[in-house]
Design an enzyme around this catalytic site. Structure first.
Site, PDB file in Angstrom:
ATOM      1  N   ASP A  37     -47.816 -43.509  38.134  1.00 50.78           N
ATOM      2  CA  ASP A  37     -46.416 -43.620  37.729  1.00 50.78           C
ATOM      3  C   ASP A  37     -46.034 -45.096  37.823  1.00 50.78           C
ATOM      4  OD1 ASP A  37     -44.065 -41.130  37.711  1.00 50.78           O
ATOM      5  OD2 ASP A  37     -43.374 -43.205  37.665  1.00 50.78           O
ATOM      6  N   ASP A  63     -49.114 -48.614  34.521  1.00 56.07           N
ATOM      7  CA  ASP A  63     -48.351 -48.440  33.274  1.00 56.07           C
ATOM      8  C   ASP A  63     -49.274 -47.820  32.227  1.00 56.07           C
ATOM      9  OD1 ASP A  63     -46.902 -48.611  30.964  1.00 56.07           O
ATOM     10  OD2 ASP A  63     -46.357 -50.735  31.202  1.00 56.07           O
ATOM     11  N   VAL A  64     -48.951 -46.600  31.804  1.00 58.10           N
ATOM     12  CA  VAL A  64     -49.826 -45.904  30.854  1.00 58.10           C
ATOM     13  C   VAL A  64     -49.816 -46.566  29.470  1.00 58.10           C
ATOM     14  CG1 VAL A  64     -48.208 -44.183  29.938  1.00 58.10           C
ATOM     15  CG2 VAL A  64     -50.599 -43.561  30.311  1.00 58.10           C
ATOM     16  N   TYR A 155     -38.247 -40.321  20.456  1.00 59.50           N
ATOM     17  CA  TYR A 155     -38.844 -39.217  21.243  1.00 59.50           C
ATOM     18  C   TYR A 155     -39.431 -38.155  20.316  1.00 59.50           C
ATOM     19  CZ  TYR A 155     -39.314 -35.519  24.769  1.00 59.50           C
ATOM     20  OH  TYR A 155     -39.803 -34.528  25.593  1.00 59.50           O
ATOM     21  N   LYS A 159     -43.302 -36.967  20.056  1.00 57.62           N
ATOM     22  CA  LYS A 159     -43.767 -35.587  20.299  1.00 57.62           C
ATOM     23  C   LYS A 159     -44.424 -34.988  19.048  1.00 57.62           C
ATOM     24  CE  LYS A 159     -43.070 -35.524  24.538  1.00 57.62           C
ATOM     25  NZ  LYS A 159     -44.198 -35.367  25.466  1.00 57.62           N
TER      26      LYS A 159
HETATM   27  N1  LIG Z   1     -37.607 -32.205  31.057  1.00 58.01           N
HETATM   28  C1  LIG Z   1     -37.641 -31.494  29.949  1.00 58.01           C
HETATM   29  O1  LIG Z   1     -36.693 -30.776  29.601  1.00 58.01           O
HETATM   30  C2  LIG Z   1     -38.875 -31.514  29.065  1.00 58.01           C
HETATM   31  C3  LIG Z   1     -38.983 -30.590  28.019  1.00 58.01           C
HETATM   32  C4  LIG Z   1     -40.123 -30.615  27.206  1.00 58.01           C
HETATM   33  C5  LIG Z   1     -41.126 -31.538  27.446  1.00 58.01           C
HETATM   34  N2  LIG Z   1     -40.987 -32.433  28.465  1.00 58.01           N
HETATM   35  C6  LIG Z   1     -42.075 -33.405  28.669  1.00 58.01           C
HETATM   36  O2  LIG Z   1     -42.558 -33.328  30.004  1.00 58.01           O
HETATM   37  C7  LIG Z   1     -43.133 -34.583  30.377  1.00 58.01           C
HETATM   38  C8  LIG Z   1     -42.564 -35.013  31.711  1.00 58.01           C
HETATM   39  O3  LIG Z   1     -41.172 -35.174  31.555  1.00 58.01           O
HETATM   40  P1  LIG Z   1     -40.148 -34.954  32.754  1.00 58.01           P
HETATM   41  O4  LIG Z   1     -38.994 -34.246  32.175  1.00 58.01           O
HETATM   42  O5  LIG Z   1     -40.834 -34.399  33.926  1.00 58.01           O
HETATM   43  O6  LIG Z   1     -39.692 -36.491  32.955  1.00 58.01           O
HETATM   44  P2  LIG Z   1     -39.350 -37.348  34.241  1.00 58.01           P
HETATM   45  O7  LIG Z   1     -38.445 -38.425  33.766  1.00 58.01           O
HETATM   46  O8  LIG Z   1     -38.895 -36.519  35.385  1.00 58.01           O
HETATM   47  O9  LIG Z   1     -40.769 -37.954  34.639  1.00 58.01           O
HETATM   48  C9  LIG Z   1     -41.429 -38.900  33.837  1.00 58.01           C
HETATM   49  C10 LIG Z   1     -42.174 -39.854  34.752  1.00 58.01           C
HETATM   50  O10 LIG Z   1     -42.881 -40.787  33.929  1.00 58.01           O
HETATM   51  C11 LIG Z   1     -42.824 -42.049  34.604  1.00 58.01           C
HETATM   52  N3  LIG Z   1     -43.083 -43.114  33.633  1.00 58.01           N
HETATM   53  C12 LIG Z   1     -42.244 -43.637  32.705  1.00 58.01           C
HETATM   54  N4  LIG Z   1     -42.853 -44.613  32.009  1.00 58.01           N
HETATM   55  C13 LIG Z   1     -44.120 -44.708  32.502  1.00 58.01           C
HETATM   56  C14 LIG Z   1     -45.227 -45.540  32.202  1.00 58.01           C
HETATM   57  N5  LIG Z   1     -45.153 -46.470  31.240  1.00 58.01           N
HETATM   58  N6  LIG Z   1     -46.367 -45.370  32.899  1.00 58.01           N
HETATM   59  C15 LIG Z   1     -46.447 -44.439  33.883  1.00 58.01           C
HETATM   60  N7  LIG Z   1     -45.422 -43.627  34.224  1.00 58.01           N
HETATM   61  C16 LIG Z   1     -44.271 -43.766  33.548  1.00 58.01           C
HETATM   62  C17 LIG Z   1     -41.418 -42.102  35.180  1.00 58.01           C
HETATM   63  O11 LIG Z   1     -41.302 -43.075  36.210  1.00 58.01           O
HETATM   64  C18 LIG Z   1     -41.252 -40.666  35.681  1.00 58.01           C
HETATM   65  O12 LIG Z   1     -41.649 -40.503  37.032  1.00 58.01           O
HETATM   66  C19 LIG Z   1     -42.818 -35.546  29.236  1.00 58.01           C
HETATM   67  O13 LIG Z   1     -43.957 -35.709  28.417  1.00 58.01           O
HETATM   68  C20 LIG Z   1     -41.694 -34.850  28.479  1.00 58.01           C
HETATM   69  O14 LIG Z   1     -41.682 -35.209  27.123  1.00 58.01           O
HETATM   70  C21 LIG Z   1     -39.897 -32.444  29.292  1.00 58.01           C
END
Ligand SMILES: NC(=O)c1ccc[n+]([C@@H]2O[C@H](COP(=O)([O-])OP(=O)(O)OC[C@H]3O[C@@H](n4cnc5c(N)ncnc54)[C@H](O)[C@@H]3O)[C@@H](O)[C@H]2O)c1
Length: 278
Positions: A37, A63-64, A155, A159
């Site tokens: 992260d 950083d991914v 976004y 996706k």
């Molecule tokens: N929350 C929702 O409603 C939802 C719905 C469908 C899909 N998703 C997907 O689920 C996945 C996780 O989302 P979430 O809701 O848990 O988000 P979140 O914001 O809680 O977590 C995302 C994490 O990614 C980290 N991050 C950001 N940029 C980064 C980078 N460059 N390198 C490494 N880490 C990095 C952030 O610090 C954070 O901890 C995502 O792919 C999102 O598209 C989420």
């Protein structure tokens, strides 16, 4: 409960949210888990939870969007655990911005984290997975993989792009026994961007509406436990998949309706892949 012994897993962006739940589910199933992260505080909380579960783990600020950093993470995992079986790219950068306010810098940062991150993970893991005879690369699907939403131009592009990536790559990866798929949560979860600190302050009745990411994480464990040759290039959804496992056990008799909210899309992909000449 599925067991994944001698399995090494990388989950990106897993300090919190869905990735945190997936990382914990893999650990509970017996896998060794590396979590990356950008946010040190969220990473520290994830490390504490993995330790409490008794999971063999490694957390790393990385950083991914940076291919060199991804390659370093893969090297570290292989040095520690001798292999890398599963990569789940969860990290996302998703500010809500209307098109007119979307600067080129913001656009590219979202694309390079969400979509570029998947390329970077696959690129970094590919030689190791090839040499060890296979593996799984799993992206995260969303409603925005299929539909458009205001203020989500980047976004939704990410996706949709993730689906295109796994569809095309699955065909090239077949020969190496590497599977590429996506899994969406399939149920409401806490909103993206919400930090642990904000989550802890959220009203109980609101939190009760969000599915438990650790329970949903069993879907990623189930897919990773399948031979890579069984499914590749598909989109799954965690909630129906986890409900099916609870009802019928992990060796359930397969039907697309049991594993995704979009069974017609699943069948269309089956048809395309089965007719695709190598
Ligand atoms: N929350 C929702 O409603 C939802 C719905 C469908 C899909 N998703 C997907 O689920 C996945 C996780 O989302 P979430 O809701 O848990 O988000 P979140 O914001 O809680 O977590 C995302 C994490 O990614 C980290 N991050 C950001 N940029 C980064 C980078 N460059 N390198 C490494 N880490 C990095 C952030 O610090 C954070 O901890 C995502 O792919 C999102 O598209 C989420």
């Amino acid at each position: 409960m599925l067991q994944l012994r001698d399995t090494a897993v990388l989950v990106t962006g897993a300090g919190r949210g869905l990735g945190w739940g997936i990382a914990r589910a893999f650990g509970i199933a017996g896998a060794k888990v590396c979590v990356t992260d950008l946010d040190e505080e969220e990473l520290a909380r994830c490390a504490r939870d993995l330790a409490a579960d008794g999971t063999t783990h490694h957390t790393r600020r990385s950083d991914v969007a940076d291919l060199t950093e991804c390659a370093t993470v893969v090297k570290t995992i292989v040095n520690r655990w001798g292999r890398l079986d599963v990569v789940v790219h969860c990290a996302i950068y998703m500010p809500l911005i209307g098109f007119e306010a979307l600067t080129p810098e913001e656009w590219w940062r979202q694309i390079t984290v969400g979509l570029g991150g998947l390329f970077n993970c696959a690129h970094a893991a590919w030689p190791q997975m090839k040499s060890q005879g296979g593996g799984h690369v799993i992206g995260i699907a969303s409603g925005s993989s299929l539909r458009g939403y205001k203020d989500e131009v980047a976004y939704c592009t990410v996706k949709h792009g993730v689906e295109g990536f796994v569809k095309a790559m699955s065909l090239e990866a077949r020969a190496h026994n590497i599977a590429l798929n996506t899994i969406g949560p399939g149920a409401p979860i806490k909103p993206t961007r919400m930090t642990w600190a904000e989550y802890d302050q959220a009203p109980t009745n609101l939190r009760a509406r969000w599915a438990d990411p650790v329970e949903l994480g069993q879907a990623w464990v189930w897919l990773a436990a399948q031979p890579p040759g069984r499914f590749s290039g598909y989109r799954f959804d965690a909630a129906p998949l986890v409900q099916t496992i609870a009802r019928e056990g992990p060796a359930f008799s397969f039907a697309p309706e049991k594993v995704t909210l979009y069974p017609d899309d699943f069948r269309a992909r089956q048809e395309w892949y089965s007719g695709y000449a190598d």
